[in-house]
Design a protein around this motif. Structure first.
Motif, PDB file in Angstrom:
ATOM      1  N   ALA A 171     -78.572  49.411 104.841  1.00 35.15           N
ATOM      2  CA  ALA A 171     -78.346  48.041 104.401  1.00 35.15           C
ATOM      3  C   ALA A 171     -79.066  47.796 103.078  1.00 35.15           C
ATOM      4  CB  ALA A 171     -78.840  47.061 105.453  1.00 35.15           C
ATOM      5  N   LEU A 172     -78.355  47.242 102.091  1.00 28.69           N
ATOM      6  CA  LEU A 172     -78.922  46.895 100.793  1.00 28.69           C
ATOM      7  C   LEU A 172     -78.798  45.394 100.597  1.00 28.69           C
ATOM      8  CD1 LEU A 172     -77.098  49.708 100.535  1.00 28.69           C
ATOM      9  CD2 LEU A 172     -77.913  49.619  98.181  1.00 28.69           C
ATOM     10  N   GLY A 173     -79.800  44.783  99.959  1.00 25.03           N
ATOM     11  CA  GLY A 173     -79.677  43.358  99.704  1.00 25.03           C
ATOM     12  C   GLY A 173     -80.987  42.659  99.449  1.00 25.03           C
ATOM     13  N   ASP A 174     -80.984  41.345  99.750  1.00 22.11           N
ATOM     14  CA  ASP A 174     -82.147  40.498  99.501  1.00 22.11           C
ATOM     15  C   ASP A 174     -82.674  39.941 100.816  1.00 22.11           C
ATOM     16  OD1 ASP A 174     -80.266  38.460 100.091  1.00 22.11           O
ATOM     17  OD2 ASP A 174     -79.805  38.155  97.985  1.00 22.11           O
ATOM     18  N   SER A 175     -83.161  38.705 100.812  1.00 21.28           N
ATOM     19  CA  SER A 175     -83.861  38.165 101.965  1.00 21.28           C
ATOM     20  C   SER A 175     -82.994  38.048 103.214  1.00 21.28           C
ATOM     21  CB  SER A 175     -84.458  36.796 101.634  1.00 21.28           C
ATOM     22  OG  SER A 175     -83.457  35.914 101.149  1.00 21.28           O
ATOM     23  N   GLN A 176     -81.705  37.719 103.056  1.00 23.92           N
ATOM     24  CA  GLN A 176     -80.861  37.604 104.234  1.00 23.92           C
ATOM     25  C   GLN A 176     -80.750  38.938 104.958  1.00 23.92           C
ATOM     26  OE1 GLN A 176     -80.026  34.918 105.566  1.00 23.92           O
ATOM     27  NE2 GLN A 176     -79.161  33.408 104.190  1.00 23.92           N
ATOM     28  N   THR A 177     -80.545  40.008 104.196  1.00 26.63           N
ATOM     29  CA  THR A 177     -80.435  41.330 104.807  1.00 26.63           C
ATOM     30  C   THR A 177     -81.783  41.803 105.330  1.00 26.63           C
ATOM     31  OG1 THR A 177     -78.591  41.866 103.331  1.00 26.63           O
ATOM     32  CG2 THR A 177     -79.695  43.715 104.401  1.00 26.63           C
ATOM     33  N   ARG A 186     -84.713  39.444  95.495  1.00 24.70           N
ATOM     34  CA  ARG A 186     -84.102  40.339  94.528  1.00 24.70           C
ATOM     35  C   ARG A 186     -82.779  39.801  94.000  1.00 24.70           C
ATOM     36  NH1 ARG A 186     -88.770  41.984  94.801  1.00 24.70           N
ATOM     37  NH2 ARG A 186     -89.311  44.200  94.950  1.00 24.70           N
ATOM     38  N   LEU A 187     -82.588  39.930  92.694  1.00 25.13           N
ATOM     39  CA  LEU A 187     -81.312  39.647  92.055  1.00 25.13           C
ATOM     40  C   LEU A 187     -80.377  40.833  92.264  1.00 25.13           C
ATOM     41  CD1 LEU A 187     -82.728  38.288  88.676  1.00 25.13           C
ATOM     42  CD2 LEU A 187     -81.954  36.923  90.630  1.00 25.13           C
ATOM     43  N   ALA A 188     -79.087  40.626  92.030  1.00 19.82           N
ATOM     44  CA  ALA A 188     -78.122  41.709  92.242  1.00 19.82           C
ATOM     45  C   ALA A 188     -78.451  42.926  91.393  1.00 19.82           C
ATOM     46  CB  ALA A 188     -76.713  41.212  91.944  1.00 19.82           C
ATOM     47  N   GLY A 189     -78.854  42.712  90.140  1.00 18.54           N
ATOM     48  CA  GLY A 189     -79.209  43.835  89.279  1.00 18.54           C
ATOM     49  C   GLY A 189     -80.423  44.586  89.781  1.00 18.54           C
ATOM     50  N   GLN A 190     -81.372  43.873  90.388  1.00 21.63           N
ATOM     51  CA  GLN A 190     -82.548  44.527  90.952  1.00 21.63           C
ATOM     52  C   GLN A 190     -82.184  45.318  92.205  1.00 21.63           C
ATOM     53  OE1 GLN A 190     -84.817  40.848  91.263  1.00 21.63           O
ATOM     54  NE2 GLN A 190     -86.249  41.581  89.698  1.00 21.63           N
ATOM     55  N   VAL A 230     -73.001  39.637  87.685  1.00 16.79           N
ATOM     56  CA  VAL A 230     -73.397  39.865  89.078  1.00 16.79           C
ATOM     57  C   VAL A 230     -72.360  40.726  89.788  1.00 16.79           C
ATOM     58  CG1 VAL A 230     -73.855  38.758  91.300  1.00 16.79           C
ATOM     59  CG2 VAL A 230     -74.699  37.723  89.183  1.00 16.79           C
ATOM     60  N   ALA A 231     -71.086  40.395  89.618  1.00 14.28           N
ATOM     61  CA  ALA A 231     -70.029  41.171  90.250  1.00 14.28           C
ATOM     62  C   ALA A 231     -70.010  42.603  89.747  1.00 14.28           C
ATOM     63  CB  ALA A 231     -68.673  40.509  90.015  1.00 14.28           C
ATOM     64  N   GLY A 232     -70.378  42.796  88.487  1.00 16.86           N
ATOM     65  CA  GLY A 232     -70.438  44.151  87.943  1.00 16.86           C
ATOM     66  C   GLY A 232     -71.467  45.002  88.671  1.00 16.86           C
ATOM     67  N   HIS A 233     -72.625  44.412  88.971  1.00 10.70           N
ATOM     68  CA  HIS A 233     -73.648  45.145  89.718  1.00 10.70           C
ATOM     69  C   HIS A 233     -73.145  45.473  91.132  1.00 10.70           C
ATOM     70  CE1 HIS A 233     -76.632  44.807  86.631  1.00 10.70           C
ATOM     71  NE2 HIS A 233     -76.672  43.486  86.681  1.00 10.70           N
ATOM     72  N   LEU A 234     -72.504  44.496  91.753  1.00 15.29           N
ATOM     73  CA  LEU A 234     -71.978  44.737  93.101  1.00 15.29           C
ATOM     74  C   LEU A 234     -70.904  45.819  93.073  1.00 15.29           C
ATOM     75  CD1 LEU A 234     -71.701  41.041  94.345  1.00 15.29           C
ATOM     76  CD2 LEU A 234     -73.418  42.724  95.006  1.00 15.29           C
ATOM     77  N   ALA A 235     -69.995  45.749  92.103  1.00 16.40           N
ATOM     78  CA  ALA A 235     -68.922  46.739  92.015  1.00 16.40           C
ATOM     79  C   ALA A 235     -69.478  48.138  91.808  1.00 16.40           C
ATOM     80  CB  ALA A 235     -67.974  46.374  90.870  1.00 16.40           C
ATOM     81  N   ALA A 236     -70.531  48.260  91.002  1.00 18.56           N
ATOM     82  CA  ALA A 236     -71.136  49.580  90.778  1.00 18.56           C
ATOM     83  C   ALA A 236     -71.695  50.147  92.076  1.00 18.56           C
ATOM     84  CB  ALA A 236     -72.231  49.476  89.720  1.00 18.56           C
ATOM     85  N   MET A 237     -72.303  49.275  92.887  1.00 16.40           N
ATOM     86  CA  MET A 237     -72.822  49.740  94.177  1.00 16.40           C
ATOM     87  C   MET A 237     -71.686  50.095  95.122  1.00 16.40           C
ATOM     88  SD  MET A 237     -76.248  47.404  94.816  1.00 16.40           S
ATOM     89  CE  MET A 237     -75.656  45.810  94.224  1.00 16.40           C
ATOM     90  N   PHE A 238     -70.645  49.274  95.136  1.00 16.19           N
ATOM     91  CA  PHE A 238     -69.483  49.577  95.981  1.00 16.19           C
ATOM     92  C   PHE A 238     -68.922  50.958  95.635  1.00 16.19           C
ATOM     93  CE2 PHE A 238     -68.176  44.772  96.120  1.00 16.19           C
ATOM     94  CZ  PHE A 238     -69.246  44.508  96.951  1.00 16.19           C
ATOM     95  N   GLU A 239     -68.728  51.182  94.348  1.00 19.46           N
ATOM     96  CA  GLU A 239     -68.115  52.433  93.899  1.00 19.46           C
ATOM     97  C   GLU A 239     -68.978  53.638  94.247  1.00 19.46           C
ATOM     98  OE1 GLU A 239     -66.117  54.344  89.865  1.00 19.46           O
ATOM     99  OE2 GLU A 239     -67.547  52.689  89.675  1.00 19.46           O
TER     100      GLU A 239
END
Length: 284
Positions: free
Chosen positions: A31-37, A77-81, A117-126
């Motif tokens: 699991a990757l993420g911030d406080s919710q995760t 953490r921010l998406a880029g972090q 933000v979506a770019g960071h998420l897409a990079a992780m998805f890929e």
């Protein structure tokens, strides 16, 4: 899973697992993420945090004996972090199931760029998908239904959700559409700070992910509304007083950290950085 990864799993003594509804077997969940995760709102730092990712791991382990689980999330953490700090360690763990949930902290900053933000998420998805993982994420609910002063953020949430869906389609990612169901903004699913899920909310998120992933025994009952509250919500002067108390207790300190360039996650590391066996599911 390719042959090399399958051989690595078998050589590590991972037990054979039963397939999910679509025939998929999972052996390593990250699991990757911030406080919710991380699980903020479900337990505390003294007794330990549980959270929806822990709960999802428990549900997944019920259908996948021998499942191991790591949680790399860190609050604030921010998406880029998340991408910079968690993606590399996640790939090193070679997950075959991964969840990526980030972006709320970005939404609340003065400067917000949905495409960035979506770019960071897409990079992780890929990257995670290329590594052999099934990846899942979610869309965010309208926070203004919980926090009236957050109304200016509503267009940002819509913009980010649209880009999450687009990135997910491009990379074959499963999207949990929490934003589409009214129950997700029931105050009883949220903690007193209205930014983190309550234990009941974390349980619902885990059940929703299990449904989206097709885990055996899962269904869409997580969407069902809660029974009417035993106590009516405050109105009039009482409601105003409650908002002022919330602002003083939670909003003020949050702004104070922003002004000082601080984060609630300063000095913190992942609570579960290594893949470990999943203990039997606990009661909600």
């Amino acid at each position: 899973m390719n042959n090399e990864r399958r051989e690595q799993s078998e050589s590590a003594g991972v037990a054979s697992s039963r397939p999910t509804a679509d025939g998929t077997r999972y052996r390593r969940y990250v699991a990757l993420g911030d406080s919710q995760t991380e699980g903020v709102g479900d337990g505390d730092d003294a007794t330990g945090l549980r959270g929806w990712a822990d709960r999802l791991a428990e549900l997944a382990a019920g259908a996948n004996p021998g499942l191991t689980y790591a949680n790399l999330a860190v609050r604030g953490r921010l998406a880029g972090q998340v991408r910079a700090e968690q993606l590399g360690p996640a790939l090193a763990l070679a997950p075959d199931l991964a969840t990526v949930v980030a972006g709320v902290n970005d939404l609340l900053r003065p400067r917000f760029d949905a495409d960035e933000v979506a770019g960071h998420l897409a990079a992780m998805f890929e990257a995670l998908g290329a590594g052999g993982a099934r990846v899942a994420t979610l869309t965010f609910p309208d926070l203004s239904r919980l926090i009236p002063v957050a109304r200016p953020v509503a267009p940002r949430i819509s913009a980010l959700n649209a880009r999450i869906r687009e990135a997910a389609r491009a990379h074959g990612v499963t999207v949990l559409e929490t934003a589409a169901h009214p129950v997700v903004t029931d105050p009883r699913l949220w903690s007193r700070d209205r930014l983190h899920a309550s234990p009941l909310g974390h349980a619902r998120i885990a059940a929703a992910f299990a449904d989206a992933l097709g885990l055996p025994g899962s269904d869409d009952s997580w969407r069902a509304p809660l029974p009417p509250p035993a106590v009516r919500p405050a109105t009039g002067a009482r409601a105003v007083a409650a908002e002022l108390a919330w602002a003083a207790t939670f909003l003020g300190p949050w702004f104070g950290r922003r002004l000082r360039g601080r984060s609630s996650g300063d000095g913190r590391t992942a609570k579960r950085p290594r893949l470990l066996p999943v203990t039997p599911a606990r009661t909600p």
